[in-house]
Design an enzyme around this catalytic site. Structure first.
Site, PDB file in Angstrom:
ATOM      1  N   LYS A 171       3.503   4.830  18.523  1.00  0.00           N
ATOM      2  CA  LYS A 171       3.855   5.825  18.503  1.00  0.00           C
ATOM      3  C   LYS A 171       4.214   6.945  19.133  1.00  0.00           C
ATOM      4  O   LYS A 171       4.893   7.867  19.294  1.00  0.00           O
ATOM      5  CB  LYS A 171       2.988   6.316  17.925  1.00  0.00           C
ATOM      6  CG  LYS A 171       2.652   5.439  15.823  1.00  0.00           C
ATOM      7  CD  LYS A 171       0.708   5.655  15.743  1.00  0.00           C
ATOM      8  CE  LYS A 171       0.822   4.593  14.285  1.00  0.00           C
ATOM      9  NZ  LYS A 171      -0.887   4.845  13.325  1.00  0.00           N
ATOM     10  N   GLU A 188       8.903  10.841   9.517  1.00  0.00           N
ATOM     11  CA  GLU A 188       7.910  11.216   9.858  1.00  0.00           C
ATOM     12  C   GLU A 188       6.144  10.744   9.566  1.00  0.00           C
ATOM     13  O   GLU A 188       5.200  11.036  10.662  1.00  0.00           O
ATOM     14  CB  GLU A 188       7.866  13.070   8.831  1.00  0.00           C
ATOM     15  CG  GLU A 188       5.819  13.852   8.730  1.00  0.00           C
ATOM     16  CD  GLU A 188       6.318  14.455  10.096  1.00  0.00           C
ATOM     17  OE1 GLU A 188       6.702  16.016  10.584  1.00  0.00           O
ATOM     18  OE2 GLU A 188       5.530  14.362  10.738  1.00  0.00           O
ATOM     19  N   THR A 211       0.795  -1.867   0.348  1.00  0.00           N
ATOM     20  CA  THR A 211       0.088  -0.304   0.019  1.00  0.00           C
ATOM     21  C   THR A 211       0.966   1.206   0.012  1.00  0.00           C
ATOM     22  O   THR A 211       0.638   2.418  -1.695  1.00  0.00           O
ATOM     23  CB  THR A 211      -1.033  -0.077   1.210  1.00  0.00           C
ATOM     24  OG1 THR A 211      -1.444  -1.113   1.068  1.00  0.00           O
ATOM     25  CG2 THR A 211      -1.820   1.935   0.925  1.00  0.00           C
ATOM     26  N   ASP A 228       0.088  -0.680  17.915  1.00  0.00           N
ATOM     27  CA  ASP A 228       0.197   0.288  17.229  1.00  0.00           C
ATOM     28  C   ASP A 228       0.667   1.825  17.936  1.00  0.00           C
ATOM     29  O   ASP A 228       1.443   2.826  17.634  1.00  0.00           O
ATOM     30  CB  ASP A 228      -0.430   0.460  16.390  1.00  0.00           C
ATOM     31  CG  ASP A 228      -0.379   1.795  14.866  1.00  0.00           C
ATOM     32  OD1 ASP A 228       0.928   1.226  14.250  1.00  0.00           O
ATOM     33  OD2 ASP A 228      -1.561   2.882  15.105  1.00  0.00           O
ATOM     34  N   VAL A 235       4.946   8.308  12.959  1.00  0.00           N
ATOM     35  CA  VAL A 235       3.218   8.497  13.795  1.00  0.00           C
ATOM     36  C   VAL A 235       2.343   9.416  12.879  1.00  0.00           C
ATOM     37  O   VAL A 235       3.063  10.699  12.121  1.00  0.00           O
ATOM     38  CB  VAL A 235       3.927   9.620  14.792  1.00  0.00           C
ATOM     39  CG1 VAL A 235       2.513   9.809  16.012  1.00  0.00           C
ATOM     40  CG2 VAL A 235       4.743   8.756  15.469  1.00  0.00           C
TER      41      VAL A 235
HETATM   42  N1  HSE Z   1      -2.873   1.175  11.108  1.00  0.00           N
HETATM   43  C1  HSE Z   1      -1.825   2.059  11.434  1.00  0.00           C
HETATM   44  C2  HSE Z   1      -3.606   2.841  11.553  1.00  0.00           C
HETATM   45  C3  HSE Z   1      -1.752   2.687   9.910  1.00  0.00           C
HETATM   46  O1  HSE Z   1      -4.372   3.086  11.452  1.00  0.00           O
HETATM   47  O2  HSE Z   1      -3.060   4.209  12.057  1.00  0.00           O
HETATM   48  C4  HSE Z   1      -0.877   4.502  10.183  1.00  0.00           C
HETATM   49  O3  HSE Z   1      -0.004   4.133  10.960  1.00  0.00           O
END
Ligand code: HSE
Length: 359
Positions: free
Chosen positions: A191, A116, A10, A187, A119
């Protein structure tokens, strides 16, 4: 300038099309793209059979890493930086795990390490933060940092099921390869670690912070939250108080008028409280092919402009805590919601959310 791209999924495909669309006057050419053999047909002459053809090649100046994951991405980034190439990555897992090493290697080799897109997708939140830390003191960092969970919560609020909303988020390219990293907050933890490291000089590791996600959110929970005049969001917060870094990655209940309540679907919002500059909020698309790829092109522009490379603050190692004891929580147990002061220690609940106070 010649660039190579690691990964043609992607994000990688978005990078290639944005690089190819740059005006010729920029002098940027994508010359190689590495991915698995089955991509050879679509990539044609650009196809690189091995990552070393990019990371160690004499004719590559900048490497875009868009593969995700840790071990192989780490190996490639180290090779590229060590052989004098600048690296641009969107990979929050590898950045959060090897933050110190990557920036040190870039400095030693006189090249850039830019992240960049790791996050906030297309939001220039790292660029803004790296500038801000040079001229101000950051006291609090918080926000909505995951597009997938924000998308799911928004769509569930409109009557969709959790499963249907997740499926759409996956189809739109927002979710991680393993969506449990989104759903369970890993995730977001990656971040907020990156932002904390930049803001305060910490080097957070995952085992220092618990993360709690939205798997327990039901239609009934969202209805009950709405009837209380609140909004449910997946939020990360990090604040340095003396020598204690308080970090949380969990669902929160917000007043409908709260700044963060306005972010819907895959939009993210990142907020910095600064000593001199007050509250600084950034808002935009936090996930998706083009927002993410566009943030990586913004990094490329920094290199083309010869902007000053970011050097992280000297590491500090505060004790790491959370907001559990001092906050009120919305706790669901046996299908009933109650408000408790402090998070119940026994873990005997099916869902909880911290109640975030309006400043
Ligand atoms: N899986 C992550 C989200 C992708 O949904 O924010 C972007 O970092």
């Amino acid at each position: 300038m010649k660039v190579g791209i690691l990964g043609y999924g992607t994000i990688g495909s978005g990078i290639l099309s944005l690089v190819q669309a740059l005006p010729q006057s920029y002098g940027v050419k994508a010359v190689k793209v590495f991915d698995l053999p089955h991509k050879k047909e679509v990539l044609g002459d650009l196809f690189a059979a091995s990552a070393d053809d990019i990371c160690l090649a004499d004719d590559i100046d900048v490497v875009f890493e868009a593969m995700g994951g840790d071990k192989f991405a780490h190996e490639c980034i180290v090779k590229a930086l060590s052989s004098g190439k600048s690296v641009i990555t969107s990979n929050k897992e590898v950045v959060s795990k090897h933050f110190e090493e990557f920036f040190a290697l870039a400095q030693q080799n006189g090249v850039y390490f830019l992240c960049e897109a790791s996050v906030g997708g297309g939001i220039p939140c790292i660029r803004t933060l790296t500038h801000q830390v040079e001229l101000d003191t950051i006291t609090n960092v918080y926000g909505i940092l995951n597009g997938t969970t924000n998308f799911i919560l928004t769509r569930m609020g409109e009557g969709q099921t959790f499963e249907a909303a997740l499926k759409t988020a996956q189809k739109l390219g927002f979710a991680e390869a393993d969506a449990t990293a989104d759903i369970e907050g890993l995730d977001v933890l990656r971040k907020i670690s990156i932002l904390s490291n930049i803001a305060y000089g910490t080097r957070l590791s995952y085992d220092q912070v618990k993360h709690y996600g939205i798997a327990g959110v039901t239609e009934a929970v969202l209805k009950d939250v709405a009837s209380r005049g609140k909004v449910l969001k997946m939020v990360a917060q990090s604040t340095l108080v003396g020598d204690c870094l308080k970090v949380s990655v969990e669902p929160v209940l917000l007043d409908k008028t709260h700044l963060l309540a306005a972010a819907a679907d895959e939009y993210n919002m990142v907020v910095y409280d600064c000593k001199s500059n007050g509250t600084l909020a950034l808002y935009g698309k936090g996930a998706g092919r083009y927002p993410t790829a566009s943030a990586m092109i913004a990094d490329l522009m920094d290199i083309l402009d010869g902007n000053k490379a970011f050097v992280p603050k000297a590491p500090i190692a505060p004790t790491v805590g959370n907001f559990d004891a001092e906050s009120d929580f919305y706790v669901v147990k046996d299908g009933n919601a109650t408000i408790t002061h402090g998070l119940p220690q026994d873990g005997d609940y099916t869902f909880y959310a911290r109640i975030m106070k309006e400043d």
